[in-house]
Design a protein around this motif. Structure first.
Motif, PDB file in Angstrom:
ATOM      1  N   VAL A   2      13.041 -30.634   2.697  1.00 29.52           N
ATOM      2  CA  VAL A   2      13.024 -32.022   3.176  1.00 29.52           C
ATOM      3  C   VAL A   2      12.835 -33.044   2.058  1.00 29.52           C
ATOM      4  CG1 VAL A   2      12.329 -31.457   5.512  1.00 29.52           C
ATOM      5  CG2 VAL A   2      10.582 -31.745   3.786  1.00 29.52           C
ATOM      6  N   ALA A   3      12.333 -32.626   0.916  1.00 29.64           N
ATOM      7  CA  ALA A   3      12.172 -33.540  -0.227  1.00 29.64           C
ATOM      8  C   ALA A   3      12.606 -32.823  -1.499  1.00 29.64           C
ATOM      9  CB  ALA A   3      10.720 -34.007  -0.337  1.00 29.64           C
ATOM     10  N   PRO A   4      13.891 -32.430  -1.576  1.00 29.26           N
ATOM     11  CA  PRO A   4      14.336 -31.626  -2.722  1.00 29.26           C
ATOM     12  C   PRO A   4      14.242 -32.356  -4.054  1.00 29.26           C
ATOM     13  CG  PRO A   4      16.206 -32.388  -1.424  1.00 29.26           C
ATOM     14  CD  PRO A   4      14.988 -32.726  -0.646  1.00 29.26           C
ATOM     15  N   GLU A   5      14.301 -33.687  -4.021  1.00 31.99           N
ATOM     16  CA  GLU A   5      14.318 -34.454  -5.259  1.00 31.99           C
ATOM     17  C   GLU A   5      12.973 -34.492  -5.963  1.00 31.99           C
ATOM     18  OE1 GLU A   5      12.435 -37.269  -2.455  1.00 31.99           O
ATOM     19  OE2 GLU A   5      13.960 -35.707  -2.300  1.00 31.99           O
ATOM     20  N   ARG A   6      11.897 -34.040  -5.275  1.00 31.10           N
ATOM     21  CA  ARG A   6      10.559 -34.126  -5.876  1.00 31.10           C
ATOM     22  C   ARG A   6       9.744 -32.856  -5.693  1.00 31.10           C
ATOM     23  NH1 ARG A   6       8.195 -38.433  -5.302  1.00 31.10           N
ATOM     24  NH2 ARG A   6      10.034 -39.634  -4.742  1.00 31.10           N
ATOM     25  N   THR A   7      10.406 -31.749  -5.318  1.00 30.71           N
ATOM     26  CA  THR A   7       9.665 -30.510  -5.058  1.00 30.71           C
ATOM     27  C   THR A   7       9.980 -29.426  -6.077  1.00 30.71           C
ATOM     28  OG1 THR A   7       9.603 -30.946  -2.668  1.00 30.71           O
ATOM     29  CG2 THR A   7       9.211 -28.682  -3.386  1.00 30.71           C
ATOM     30  N   VAL A   8       8.940 -28.880  -6.673  1.00 26.42           N
ATOM     31  CA  VAL A   8       9.010 -27.680  -7.502  1.00 26.42           C
ATOM     32  C   VAL A   8       8.569 -26.504  -6.638  1.00 26.42           C
ATOM     33  CG1 VAL A   8       8.179 -26.509  -9.574  1.00 26.42           C
ATOM     34  CG2 VAL A   8       8.370 -29.017  -9.543  1.00 26.42           C
ATOM     35  N   ILE A   9       9.309 -25.400  -6.680  1.00 32.52           N
ATOM     36  CA  ILE A   9       8.867 -24.172  -6.020  1.00 32.52           C
ATOM     37  C   ILE A   9       8.501 -23.159  -7.095  1.00 32.52           C
ATOM     38  CG2 ILE A   9       9.483 -22.235  -4.527  1.00 32.52           C
ATOM     39  CD1 ILE A   9      11.500 -24.001  -3.146  1.00 32.52           C
ATOM     40  N   THR A  10       7.343 -22.539  -6.947  1.00 27.21           N
ATOM     41  CA  THR A  10       6.996 -21.412  -7.806  1.00 27.21           C
ATOM     42  C   THR A  10       6.900 -20.162  -6.944  1.00 27.21           C
ATOM     43  OG1 THR A  10       4.605 -21.749  -7.588  1.00 27.21           O
ATOM     44  CG2 THR A  10       5.722 -22.863  -9.416  1.00 27.21           C
ATOM     45  N   SER A  11       7.304 -19.042  -7.519  1.00 26.68           N
ATOM     46  CA  SER A  11       7.250 -17.774  -6.802  1.00 26.68           C
ATOM     47  C   SER A  11       7.205 -16.638  -7.813  1.00 26.68           C
ATOM     48  CB  SER A  11       8.460 -17.632  -5.860  1.00 26.68           C
ATOM     49  OG  SER A  11       8.277 -16.526  -4.990  1.00 26.68           O
ATOM     50  N   GLY A  12       7.226 -15.423  -7.295  1.00 26.17           N
ATOM     51  CA  GLY A  12       7.174 -14.252  -8.158  1.00 26.17           C
ATOM     52  C   GLY A  12       7.233 -12.996  -7.320  1.00 26.17           C
ATOM     53  N   LEU A  13       7.025 -11.857  -7.952  1.00 23.97           N
ATOM     54  CA  LEU A  13       7.154 -10.564  -7.284  1.00 23.97           C
ATOM     55  C   LEU A  13       5.824  -9.831  -7.156  1.00 23.97           C
ATOM     56  CD1 LEU A  13      10.410  -9.375  -9.103  1.00 23.97           C
ATOM     57  CD2 LEU A  13      10.226 -10.460  -6.850  1.00 23.97           C
ATOM     58  N   SER A  14       4.739 -10.506  -7.521  1.00 28.03           N
ATOM     59  CA  SER A  14       3.450  -9.824  -7.529  1.00 28.03           C
ATOM     60  C   SER A  14       2.963  -9.478  -6.129  1.00 28.03           C
ATOM     61  CB  SER A  14       2.401 -10.670  -8.245  1.00 28.03           C
ATOM     62  OG  SER A  14       2.226 -11.908  -7.591  1.00 28.03           O
ATOM     63  N   LYS A  15       3.352 -10.234  -5.133  1.00 29.22           N
ATOM     64  CA  LYS A  15       2.877  -9.992  -3.770  1.00 29.22           C
ATOM     65  C   LYS A  15       3.918  -9.247  -2.944  1.00 29.22           C
ATOM     66  CE  LYS A  15      -0.579 -12.435  -5.150  1.00 29.22           C
ATOM     67  NZ  LYS A  15      -1.826 -11.798  -5.597  1.00 29.22           N
ATOM     68  N   SER A  16       5.148  -9.735  -2.886  1.00 29.34           N
ATOM     69  CA  SER A  16       6.155  -9.124  -2.012  1.00 29.34           C
ATOM     70  C   SER A  16       6.514  -7.712  -2.443  1.00 29.34           C
ATOM     71  CB  SER A  16       7.416  -9.994  -1.973  1.00 29.34           C
ATOM     72  OG  SER A  16       7.985 -10.113  -3.259  1.00 29.34           O
ATOM     73  N   LEU A  17       6.534  -7.451  -3.760  1.00 29.96           N
ATOM     74  CA  LEU A  17       6.877  -6.119  -4.259  1.00 29.96           C
ATOM     75  C   LEU A  17       5.750  -5.478  -5.061  1.00 29.96           C
ATOM     76  CD1 LEU A  17      10.624  -6.695  -5.169  1.00 29.96           C
ATOM     77  CD2 LEU A  17       9.739  -5.059  -3.490  1.00 29.96           C
ATOM     78  N   ALA A  18       4.548  -6.055  -4.945  1.00 30.24           N
ATOM     79  CA  ALA A  18       3.346  -5.454  -5.551  1.00 30.24           C
ATOM     80  C   ALA A  18       3.496  -5.241  -7.051  1.00 30.24           C
ATOM     81  CB  ALA A  18       2.996  -4.137  -4.854  1.00 30.24           C
ATOM     82  N   LEU A  19       4.028  -6.240  -7.760  1.00 26.48           N
ATOM     83  CA  LEU A  19       4.247  -6.126  -9.206  1.00 26.48           C
ATOM     84  C   LEU A  19       3.313  -7.044  -9.989  1.00 26.48           C
ATOM     85  CD1 LEU A  19       8.170  -6.007  -9.341  1.00 26.48           C
ATOM     86  CD2 LEU A  19       6.554  -4.099  -9.341  1.00 26.48           C
ATOM     87  N   GLY A  20       2.084  -7.184  -9.522  1.00 24.26           N
ATOM     88  CA  GLY A  20       1.156  -8.087 -10.186  1.00 24.26           C
ATOM     89  C   GLY A  20       0.973  -7.788 -11.666  1.00 24.26           C
TER      90      GLY A  20
END
Length: 426
Positions: free
Chosen positions: A215-233
């Motif tokens: 809803v606000a793509p012009e001002r949103t940063v998304i951070t993510s990773g694989l540490s939780k979904s694939l247990a790669l912490g």
């Protein structure tokens, strides 16, 4: 500067030390995904082990392209030139603070490292309570007043952070709240940082998920990773989706001076993971089911004991409220649970909560077993709650809650009970 060792890491080390000393401790303090690495990922990491060059600061092209595909499949078309990879989402979150600049609005409570990172970066945090049952998002109706008040006193507030789903509560903010916080961010000209590390672990596939980037793509940063979904912490790999080349360039400047580039072999395995091949889609799905089943079972034990707690909707956390017990602080409550009842949790004050509020963070993801074999058995079980080691852990929790609540406070400490390892899977 008063930053100390992360509360989660400190608690994990303390509990492991107690276990080595023979104490029986139910480990509910550390938010690790608690599952083995999928063999397909191990194979790709091994095959890439000869890659020892630094590589691009933004990350390998194959990983950035794969991350674009991941977000595009979730309705967020992404330009690979606006993706930055790092050694975990945690360093990316830290790098964003100087890249954006100014002070930051955080939900209260929120993950232990957000406020600590802000202090390390020379920023100040404005903690705003979350709406009831919607952890991870500062209450939109309070944000405007808080930011305007801070700005009137000379503070330079530039960003706002949300966590979807939430750590510490395991809840998920609804679409209306996300739309409203996006409106507020526009009105106040704030950059939104959306930490979506648990997005793929929303328990029910029927649960709606709305990102501020929708809803606000012009001002949103998304951070993510694989540490939780694939247990790669322990592999330390994360990705960030940036809204503009200017912010991308500033983040890259910070990254170039802190981590240079993520580990090349891990990037190759992560690139494969983000293409979401069938075997990994299946693993994430089964993991999500396991996390949800165990988190709900722990939730039911708290409810049965008469403790107030919101139902978990994603990840592997709960945030029970023990108001009414005779403790001066959440730290005292946590110490009693550990020392007298053998249950390790984290005090709410570590998450920015009022120290006098008797709330604690419970992580359920280390209940699956002490070994890889037991954890795989939990992942494969049609009813993981029937497994003896998980059942025994749930009973331990119920006994601890019964003992704690019976005295409405801190009873005399019992004798130490030797720790007995979980039985092998049959």
């Amino acid at each position: 500067m008063s930053v100390t060792l992360s509360a989660t890491l400190a608690a994990n080390e303390d509990i492991e030390r107690r276990r080595r000393a023979g104490e029986r401790v139910l480990h509910l303090a550390f938010g690790e995904a608690g599952l083995p690495v999928h063999p397909a990922l191990s194979e790709r990491l091994s095959a890439a082990s000869g890659l020892n060059g630094y590589g691009p600061v933004a990350g390998a092209p194959a990983l950035r392209e794969a991350a674009c595909g991941y977000w595009s499949r979730r309705g967020l078309p992404t330009d690979p030139d606006l993706v930055v990879c790092g050694p975990g989402s945690k360093p990316l979150l830290y790098g964003l603070l100087p890249a954006i600049g100014g002070d930051i609005v955080l939900p209260m409570p929120s993950w232990v490292s957000y406020a600590a990172q802000a202090e390390l970066a020379g920023a100040r945090s404005l903690l705003v309570p979350t709406p009831p049952g919607e952890g991870g998002v500062p209450d939109p109706e309070r944000v405007t007043a808080v930011v305007r008040h801070a700005r009137a006193r000379g503070r330079d507030v530039r960003s706002l952070l949300v966590t979807l789903p939430d750590n510490p509560s395991g809840t998920l903010a609804g679409a209306a709240t996300i739309r409203r916080i996006a409106e507020v961010a526009r009105e106040l000209d704030l950059t939104i940082i959306s930490d979506e590390i648990y997005r793929d672990l929303v328990h029910s596939p029927d649960t709606g998920f709305l990102s501020p980037a929708d809803v606000a793509p012009e001002r949103t940063v998304i951070t993510s990773g694989l540490s939780k979904s694939l247990a790669l912490g322990g592999w330390r790999i994360g990705v960030a989706r940036l809204p503009s080349p200017a912010l991308r360039d500033r983040l890259l400047a910070v990254a170039s001076e802190i981590w240079s580039s993520p580990a090349a072999p891990v990037q190759q395995a992560a690139a494969y993971a983000y293409t979401e091949p069938p075997e990994l889609v299946e693993r994430v799905s089964r993991s999500r089911e396991l996390h949800g089943a165990v988190a709900r079972a722990v939730y039911e034990r708290f409810v049965r004991a008469g403790v107030r707690v919101d139902a978990p909707r994603g990840g592997f956390y709960l945030y029970p409220d023990f108001t009414g017990l005779d403790f001066a602080s959440s730290a005292d409550l946590t110490a009693c649970l550990l020392d007298r009842h053998g249950v390790g949790v984290l005090p709410g004050h570590a998450f920015g909560d009022d120290p006098a509020a008797l709330r604690v963070r419970v992580a359920t993801s280390l209940l699956y077993g002490e070994t890889a074999r037991l954890r795989l058995a939990a992942l494969d079980a049609p009813d993981p709650l029937a497994l003896p080691w998980i059942s025994a852990s749930l009973d331990h929790l119920s006994e601890a809650l019964t003992g704690l609540l019976a005295g409405r406070g801190a009873p005399p400490p019992p004798a130490r009970v030797p720790f007995v390892a979980a039985p092998a899977a049959g």
